[in-house]
Design a protein around this motif. Structure first.
Motif, PDB file in Angstrom:
ATOM      1  N   GLN A   1       0.831  -1.200   0.000  1.00  0.00           N
ATOM      2  CA  GLN A   1       0.000   0.000   0.000  1.00  0.00           C
ATOM      3  C   GLN A   1       0.861   1.243   0.000  1.00  0.00           C
ATOM      4  N   ALA A   2       0.238   2.366  -0.303  1.00  0.00           N
ATOM      5  CA  ALA A   2       0.885   3.671  -0.223  1.00  0.00           C
ATOM      6  C   ALA A   2       0.240   4.441   0.914  1.00  0.00           C
ATOM      7  N   LEU A   3       1.064   5.141   1.666  1.00  0.00           N
ATOM      8  CA  LEU A   3       0.579   5.961   2.785  1.00  0.00           C
ATOM      9  C   LEU A   3       1.165   7.360   2.657  1.00  0.00           C
ATOM     10  N   PHE A   4       0.481   8.319   3.255  1.00  0.00           N
ATOM     11  CA  PHE A   4       0.944   9.694   3.254  1.00  0.00           C
ATOM     12  C   PHE A   4       0.973  10.210   4.678  1.00  0.00           C
ATOM     13  N   THR A   5       2.042  10.901   5.024  1.00  0.00           N
ATOM     14  CA  THR A   5       2.137  11.595   6.292  1.00  0.00           C
ATOM     15  C   THR A   5       2.659  12.987   5.976  1.00  0.00           C
ATOM     16  N   GLY A   6       1.800  13.960   6.141  1.00  0.00           N
ATOM     17  CA  GLY A   6       2.183  15.315   5.756  1.00  0.00           C
ATOM     18  C   GLY A   6       2.454  15.356   4.266  1.00  0.00           C
ATOM     19  N   ASN A   7       3.638  15.809   3.901  1.00  0.00           N
ATOM     20  CA  ASN A   7       3.985  15.887   2.482  1.00  0.00           C
ATOM     21  C   ASN A   7       4.912  14.745   2.054  1.00  0.00           C
ATOM     22  N   LYS A   8       4.989  13.701   2.865  1.00  0.00           N
ATOM     23  CA  LYS A   8       5.860  12.565   2.556  1.00  0.00           C
ATOM     24  C   LYS A   8       5.028  11.350   2.160  1.00  0.00           C
ATOM     25  N   GLY A   9       5.480  10.667   1.112  1.00  0.00           N
ATOM     26  CA  GLY A   9       4.822   9.455   0.669  1.00  0.00           C
ATOM     27  C   GLY A   9       5.628   8.236   1.063  1.00  0.00           C
ATOM     28  N   PHE A  10       4.934   7.184   1.408  1.00  0.00           N
ATOM     29  CA  PHE A  10       5.554   5.922   1.790  1.00  0.00           C
ATOM     30  C   PHE A  10       4.936   4.799   0.961  1.00  0.00           C
ATOM     31  N   ILE A  11       5.789   3.930   0.458  1.00  0.00           N
ATOM     32  CA  ILE A  11       5.307   2.731  -0.219  1.00  0.00           C
ATOM     33  C   ILE A  11       5.703   1.548   0.644  1.00  0.00           C
ATOM     34  N   LEU A  12       4.722   0.767   1.025  1.00  0.00           N
ATOM     35  CA  LEU A  12       4.952  -0.429   1.828  1.00  0.00           C
ATOM     36  C   LEU A  12       4.684  -1.636   0.941  1.00  0.00           C
ATOM     37  N   LEU A  13       5.723  -2.413   0.683  1.00  0.00           N
ATOM     38  CA  LEU A  13       5.599  -3.581  -0.185  1.00  0.00           C
ATOM     39  C   LEU A  13       5.592  -4.863   0.629  1.00  0.00           C
ATOM     40  N   ASN A  14       4.749  -5.785   0.227  1.00  0.00           N
ATOM     41  CA  ASN A  14       4.682  -7.086   0.885  1.00  0.00           C
ATOM     42  C   ASN A  14       5.977  -7.837   0.613  1.00  0.00           C
TER      43      ASN A  14
END
Length: 132
Positions: free
Chosen positions: A11-24
């Motif tokens: 999934q992709a997540l956002f915190t403020g102006n930062k994006g995170f990609i979490l891969l299985n």
């Protein structure tokens, strides 16, 4: 943007102006590459929490992310450099290996690519495929 591996669904997540990609972490490298491209679309083009938007808009975002994934994982400009005229087993297999994607993914991308390529070729050169 940051990329992490974990045991849950990608999934992709956002915190403020930062994006995170979490891969299985349990997926194959091909599946991880495909999912990275899908989640990258969300980071680049979408904002907010999908659980708080109408289902039809969520479906739209997912469809757009799938289209982006297809083109990011197997770019058109790279396919244009190859001599591809069909999507027989060996052609699909070679594209699968070259771009590190699953066979079915490569097959669908080549079907779309060749359909579009033939369509645009006919539009640019209307008599190209006729014997007249």
């Amino acid at each position: 943007m940051y990329v992490f591996y974990w045991s849950d669904a990608s999934q992709a997540l956002f915190t403020g102006n930062k994006g995170f990609i979490l891969l299985n972490e349990n997926l194959t490298s091909q599946q991880q590459w495909q999912e990275f491209c899908h989640e990258l679309a969300h980071v680049l083009f979408h904002a907010g929490n999908q659980s708080k938007i109408p289902p039809s808009f969520r479906e739209y975002q997912e469809a757009k992310a799938n289209i982006f994934m297809s083109h990011a994982a197997i770019p058109t400009f790279m396919l244009d450099q190859l001599s591809i005229y069909n999507f027989d087993f060996m052609t699909v297999y070679e594209v699968q290996k070259l771009f590190n994607v699953e066979y079915e993914f490569a097959l669908e991308r080549l079907q779309h690519y060749l359909t579009q390529h033939k369509l645009y070729s006919k539009l640019e050169y209307p008599n190209r495929f006729s014997k007249e």
